[in-house]
Write a protein that holds these residues in place. Structure first.
Motif, PDB file in Angstrom:
ATOM      1  N   ARG A  94       0.788  -1.236   0.000  1.00 31.25           N
ATOM      2  CA  ARG A  94       0.000   0.000   0.000  1.00 31.25           C
ATOM      3  C   ARG A  94       0.816   1.280   0.000  1.00 31.25           C
ATOM      4  NH1 ARG A  94      -4.829   0.055   2.711  1.00 31.25           N
ATOM      5  NH2 ARG A  94      -4.881   2.251   2.058  1.00 31.25           N
ATOM      6  N   VAL A  95       1.976   1.287   0.639  1.00 36.67           N
ATOM      7  CA  VAL A  95       2.692   2.542   0.873  1.00 36.67           C
ATOM      8  C   VAL A  95       3.632   2.849  -0.289  1.00 36.67           C
ATOM      9  CG1 VAL A  95       4.285   3.782   2.391  1.00 36.67           C
ATOM     10  CG2 VAL A  95       2.551   2.252   3.378  1.00 36.67           C
ATOM     11  N   VAL A  96       3.502   4.053  -0.835  1.00 42.06           N
ATOM     12  CA  VAL A  96       4.408   4.537  -1.879  1.00 42.06           C
ATOM     13  C   VAL A  96       5.523   5.341  -1.197  1.00 42.06           C
ATOM     14  CG1 VAL A  96       4.632   5.952  -3.947  1.00 42.06           C
ATOM     15  CG2 VAL A  96       2.551   4.606  -3.567  1.00 42.06           C
ATOM     16  N   LEU A  97       6.754   4.892  -1.374  1.00 46.07           N
ATOM     17  CA  LEU A  97       7.895   5.470  -0.666  1.00 46.07           C
ATOM     18  C   LEU A  97       8.696   6.398  -1.567  1.00 46.07           C
ATOM     19  CD1 LEU A  97       9.857   5.586   1.776  1.00 46.07           C
ATOM     20  CD2 LEU A  97      10.977   3.549   0.796  1.00 46.07           C
ATOM     21  N   HIS A  98       9.072   7.573  -1.002  1.00 47.49           N
ATOM     22  CA  HIS A  98       9.967   8.513  -1.666  1.00 47.49           C
ATOM     23  C   HIS A  98      11.083   8.853  -0.677  1.00 47.49           C
ATOM     24  CE1 HIS A  98       7.064   9.365  -4.944  1.00 47.49           C
ATOM     25  NE2 HIS A  98       6.160   9.221  -3.989  1.00 47.49           N
ATOM     26  N   THR A  99      12.341   8.746  -1.096  1.00 50.11           N
ATOM     27  CA  THR A  99      13.467   9.018  -0.204  1.00 50.11           C
ATOM     28  C   THR A  99      14.427   9.997  -0.835  1.00 50.11           C
ATOM     29  OG1 THR A  99      14.716   7.122  -1.077  1.00 50.11           O
ATOM     30  CG2 THR A  99      13.316   6.729   0.854  1.00 50.11           C
ATOM     31  N   ALA A 100      15.196  10.661   0.024  1.00 54.78           N
ATOM     32  CA  ALA A 100      16.214  11.596  -0.451  1.00 54.78           C
ATOM     33  C   ALA A 100      17.327  11.684   0.582  1.00 54.78           C
ATOM     34  CB  ALA A 100      15.618  12.978  -0.697  1.00 54.78           C
ATOM     35  N   ILE A 101      18.536  11.996   0.115  1.00 53.68           N
ATOM     36  CA  ILE A 101      19.649  12.283   1.024  1.00 53.68           C
ATOM     37  C   ILE A 101      20.027  13.754   0.881  1.00 53.68           C
ATOM     38  CG2 ILE A 101      20.480   9.905   0.901  1.00 53.68           C
ATOM     39  CD1 ILE A 101      22.819  10.977  -0.854  1.00 53.68           C
ATOM     40  N   SER A 102      20.540  14.323   1.970  1.00 50.36           N
ATOM     41  CA  SER A 102      20.790  15.769   1.982  1.00 50.36           C
ATOM     42  C   SER A 102      22.262  16.150   2.025  1.00 50.36           C
ATOM     43  CB  SER A 102      20.076  16.403   3.184  1.00 50.36           C
ATOM     44  OG  SER A 102      20.537  15.829   4.398  1.00 50.36           O
ATOM     45  N   ASP A 103      23.155  15.165   2.256  1.00 56.04           N
ATOM     46  CA  ASP A 103      24.575  15.483   2.409  1.00 56.04           C
ATOM     47  C   ASP A 103      25.376  14.782   1.321  1.00 56.04           C
ATOM     48  OD1 ASP A 103      27.160  15.969   3.165  1.00 56.04           O
ATOM     49  OD2 ASP A 103      26.929  15.310   5.243  1.00 56.04           O
ATOM     50  N   ASP A 104      25.884  15.537   0.374  1.00 61.31           N
ATOM     51  CA  ASP A 104      26.657  14.964  -0.726  1.00 61.31           C
ATOM     52  C   ASP A 104      28.000  14.413  -0.279  1.00 61.31           C
ATOM     53  OD1 ASP A 104      24.708  15.465  -2.611  1.00 61.31           O
ATOM     54  OD2 ASP A 104      25.518  17.417  -3.178  1.00 61.31           O
ATOM     55  N   ASN A 105      28.410  14.728   0.951  1.00 58.81           N
ATOM     56  CA  ASN A 105      29.692  14.243   1.463  1.00 58.81           C
ATOM     57  C   ASN A 105      29.538  13.058   2.408  1.00 58.81           C
ATOM     58  OD1 ASN A 105      31.293  16.284   0.150  1.00 58.81           O
ATOM     59  ND2 ASN A 105      30.502  17.750   1.664  1.00 58.81           N
ATOM     60  N   ALA A 106      28.316  12.593   2.613  1.00 57.72           N
ATOM     61  CA  ALA A 106      28.093  11.445   3.491  1.00 57.72           C
ATOM     62  C   ALA A 106      28.652  10.177   2.850  1.00 57.72           C
ATOM     63  CB  ALA A 106      26.602  11.291   3.765  1.00 57.72           C
ATOM     64  N   PRO A 107      29.049   9.187   3.660  1.00 54.17           N
ATOM     65  CA  PRO A 107      29.548   7.929   3.097  1.00 54.17           C
ATOM     66  C   PRO A 107      28.543   7.317   2.122  1.00 54.17           C
ATOM     67  CG  PRO A 107      29.959   8.011   5.457  1.00 54.17           C
ATOM     68  CD  PRO A 107      29.107   9.202   5.133  1.00 54.17           C
ATOM     69  N   GLY A 108      29.020   6.965   0.953  1.00 52.84           N
ATOM     70  CA  GLY A 108      28.158   6.341  -0.047  1.00 52.84           C
ATOM     71  C   GLY A 108      27.364   7.311  -0.889  1.00 52.84           C
ATOM     72  N   ALA A 109      27.469   8.602  -0.615  1.00 52.90           N
ATOM     73  CA  ALA A 109      26.635   9.581  -1.330  1.00 52.90           C
ATOM     74  C   ALA A 109      26.985   9.664  -2.811  1.00 52.90           C
ATOM     75  CB  ALA A 109      26.768  10.961  -0.681  1.00 52.90           C
ATOM     76  N   LYS A 110      28.252   9.468  -3.147  1.00 52.87           N
ATOM     77  CA  LYS A 110      28.641   9.564  -4.555  1.00 52.87           C
ATOM     78  C   LYS A 110      27.964   8.489  -5.397  1.00 52.87           C
ATOM     79  CE  LYS A 110      33.115  11.800  -3.852  1.00 52.87           C
ATOM     80  NZ  LYS A 110      34.597  11.676  -4.038  1.00 52.87           N
TER      81      LYS A 110
END
Length: 220
Positions: A148-164
């Motif tokens: 049922r649940v439609v999920l939307h996600t985002a990250i805010s720190d381009d320098n966080a581990p794995g962000a690249k």
């Protein structure tokens, strides 16, 4: 730095989805407020998604020293940001960090409420980096949430581990809501919880930018 803690009482766990409890921990002065992540139940189970606070006495006890069989004190329920079922609107939940806990309870209640069987259920979740985005696994573990649940996600720190390597959305979670829903924003009921800067930004956007009615906004 975030985990779900599960406790059991001898009496039923009585609360509404989205409410919180105050917990008194061994050797910690004063109670701490945490939101339940599960649903009310007769078996006395109380679950909480809690984020470690660096240097925090309460979370240090929870993460480092509390053992199975130790006793705590739970005082509940509190809070007005609980699931409403009778207004006919679709539901948007917005969370960051351990604000996921009450949102999970609300969504778990919504997918099991007959009155909400035809409603759209959307979850927006933001974290600093990819390591904070734990929600897909949680939703997959519950067939009703997964369906049922439609999920939307985002990250805010381009320098966080794995962000690249992150291929999803970037930016603050309220910006993701704006980008995804646009002019549809006033049509939903909103439940949101997270760090104060996040909830403040969400509140300002909904109330000031889109003139969403206060009765449609639920947060503690």
């Amino acid at each position: 730095d975030m985990a779900e803690f599960c406790f059991k009482s001898t009496s039923p766990a009585e609360f509404l989805p989205g409410q919180f409890a105050t917990i008194s921990l061994p050797d910690v002065e004063g109670p701490r407020g945490y939101s339940m992540s599960n649903l009310p139940n007769d078996s006395g189970e109380w679950n909480f998604v809690i984020k470690r606070v660096p240097g925090g006495k309460g979370t240090s006890v929870l993460f480092d020293s509390l053992k199975p069989g130790d006793r705590i004190s739970v005082d509940a329920p509190y809070g007005n940001s609980y699931l409403r079922t009778g207004n006919g609107r679709d539901i948007v939940c917005i969370a960051g960090g351990s604000g996921l806990s009450p949102v999970l309870s609300i969504l778990r209640g919504a997918v099991r409420a007959p009155e909400l069987s035809d409603r759209r259920l959307l979850l927006f979740y933001g974290g600093r980096g990819p390591q904070d985005i734990c929600v897909p696994e949680i939703l997959r573990a519950d067939p009703l949430l997964r369906e049922r649940v439609v999920l939307h996600t985002a990250i805010s720190d381009d320098n966080a581990p794995g962000a690249k390597e992150w291929s999803g959305e970037r930016g603050f979670v309220h910006e993701l809501v704006r980008k995804t829903l646009g002019e549809q924003i006033p049509a939903f009921d909103y439940y949101f919880c997270g760090p104060p800067p996040m909830t403040d930004a969400v509140h300002r956007m909904l109330l000031l930018d889109y003139k969403v009615q206060a009765r449609q906004l639920h947060f503690d």
